[in-house]
Motif scaffolding. Structure first.
Motif, PDB file in Angstrom:
ATOM      1  N   GLU A   1      12.606 -16.358  70.734  1.00 25.66           N
ATOM      2  CA  GLU A   1      12.285 -15.599  71.936  1.00 25.66           C
ATOM      3  C   GLU A   1      13.612 -15.161  72.529  1.00 25.66           C
ATOM      4  OE1 GLU A   1       9.816 -17.664  74.715  1.00 25.66           O
ATOM      5  OE2 GLU A   1       8.314 -18.233  73.214  1.00 25.66           O
TER       6      GLU A   1
ATOM      7  N   HIS B   1      15.595 -12.978  76.063  1.00 26.66           N
ATOM      8  CA  HIS B   1      15.520 -12.357  77.382  1.00 26.66           C
ATOM      9  C   HIS B   1      16.855 -11.705  77.680  1.00 26.66           C
ATOM     10  CE1 HIS B   1      15.308 -11.996  81.773  1.00 26.66           C
ATOM     11  NE2 HIS B   1      14.007 -12.089  81.643  1.00 26.66           N
TER      12      HIS B   1
ATOM     13  N   ARG C   1      14.880 -19.794  73.525  1.00 24.09           N
ATOM     14  CA  ARG C   1      15.114 -19.209  74.854  1.00 24.09           C
ATOM     15  C   ARG C   1      16.475 -18.507  74.837  1.00 24.09           C
ATOM     16  NH1 ARG C   1      14.338 -23.329  79.605  1.00 24.09           N
ATOM     17  NH2 ARG C   1      16.338 -24.084  78.792  1.00 24.09           N
TER      18      ARG C   1
ATOM     19  N   GLU D   1      19.301 -15.885  75.470  1.00 24.15           N
ATOM     20  CA  GLU D   1      19.656 -14.880  76.457  1.00 24.15           C
ATOM     21  C   GLU D   1      20.667 -13.932  75.836  1.00 24.15           C
ATOM     22  OE1 GLU D   1      19.266 -16.291  80.873  1.00 24.15           O
ATOM     23  OE2 GLU D   1      20.490 -17.785  79.799  1.00 24.15           O
TER      24      GLU D   1
END
Length: 319
Positions: A70, A72, A110, A112
């Motif tokens: 994932e 972001h 997670r 980034e």
């Protein structure tokens, strides 16, 4: 499966600097040709090799490379913020395949990412979530650096996985070429800078603005010939591009981190993303570089390149 490649420099200064009009026009034309290439190919999946600039990866844990399950975007320098459309199951399969092929890659559920990964998606697709994308972080700023042959092996492992997919896959490499922006180096950093390098996640808006303004100011001084950073090295850049065009990627194994820094600046290590991307493409066989733009642009603190490539045989567009 069909493959295509776009490798391009990125710059946080794209929307903040003012190169001569003819230079800006040439860069815009190179971007437009890359967009046309991508539009004709019509990818169903993107694999993006990109660095980070101490916005998502820090010295509290700095892997040489990492696959995101994932991701972001943090939204630095006015780029898009928010989640990418990451096909998590495929990303997990990719990571397992790479590990099974003797490349020890980290994973993140997670991740980034910053402008280094985001700019190509915005330029090529108009957004960060329009095409399913697997982000692959390749360390290009934080010592120690792995040998270039390991970057080739990473790309080869990724490419061999992609060969088994029923997808049109665009491989992106983002970074470089020669450039030496004012990114702190641990060995010479102040205590305050080291705190940021260790874990500077989620800075305040004021802190991010101040950090970004330092880069913008340095670019203006560099363009005026006054900044104390390394010059761009067009000869080094052109040699790298020539090797990538030739397809004989093993020639890059002789490059050492120490000499890369001396010759092309502390952030020239971002070209590892290009080597990984071209190695992934080469896993499908011989390839042809279909366009290659290069210009040294002091206002962007970058030897700026944009290339497109595709396999010599096989599908080149919509199935």
């Amino acid at each position: 499966m069909s493959l295509a490649l776009v490798c391009m420099s990125h710059s946080p200064l794209l929307d903040f600097a003012e190169p001569p009009k003819e230079v800006s026009a040439a860069v815009d034309d190179a971007f437009a040709r890359a967009r046309d290439f991508v539009s004709a190919f019509d990818p169903t999946l993107v694999v993006s090799f990109a660095p980070d600039h101490y916005n998502g990866f820090f010295y509290d844990l700095m892997p040489p490379f990492c696959i995101g399950y994932e991701a972001h975007a943090v939204g630095d320098y006015g780029t898009s913020a928010g989640p990418l459309d990451v096909p998590s199951t495929v990303a997990e399969q990719l990571a397992q395949h790479v590990i099974d092929h003797d490349v020890d890659v980290a994973i993140s559920r997670r991740m980034e990412i910053d402008h280094g990964a985001v700019q190509p998606l915005e330029i090529l697709f108009g957004g960060i979530d329009t095409v399913a994308t697997i982000p692959v972080f390749v360390n290009g700023v934080a010592r120690p650096f792995t040998r270039m042959r390991r970057i080739r092996h990473l790309g080869q492992a990724v490419g061999s996985f992609l060969a088994g997919l029923d997808e049109r896959v665009l491989v992106i490499g983002s970074g470089g070429l020669s450039h030496d922006p004012p990114v702190p180096q641990w060995a010479t950093a102040t205590d305050q800078q080291r705190a940021m390098l260790l874990d500077g996640r989620h800075p305040t808006a004021a802190a991010r603005d101040a950090r970004q303004q330092r880069v913008i100011d340095t670019a203006r001084e560099f363009a005026a010939g006054r900044a104390p950073i390394r010059d761009l090295n067009p000869e080094w850049d052109q040699h790298l591009l020539d090797v990538l065009v030739s397809g004989d990627l093993a020639r890059l194994d002789t490059m050492t981190p120490e000499q890369m820094t001396v010759d092309a600046g502390n952030s020239a290590h971002e070209v590892r993303t290009w080597v990984a991307a071209f190695s992934a493409l080469a896993a499908a066989g011989d390839y042809d570089v279909t366009s290659c733009f290069y210009r040294p642009i002091p206002e962007l603190i970058a030897g700026f390149g944009v290339t497109t490539a595709r396999p010599r045989t096989g599908p080149t567009g919509r199935d």
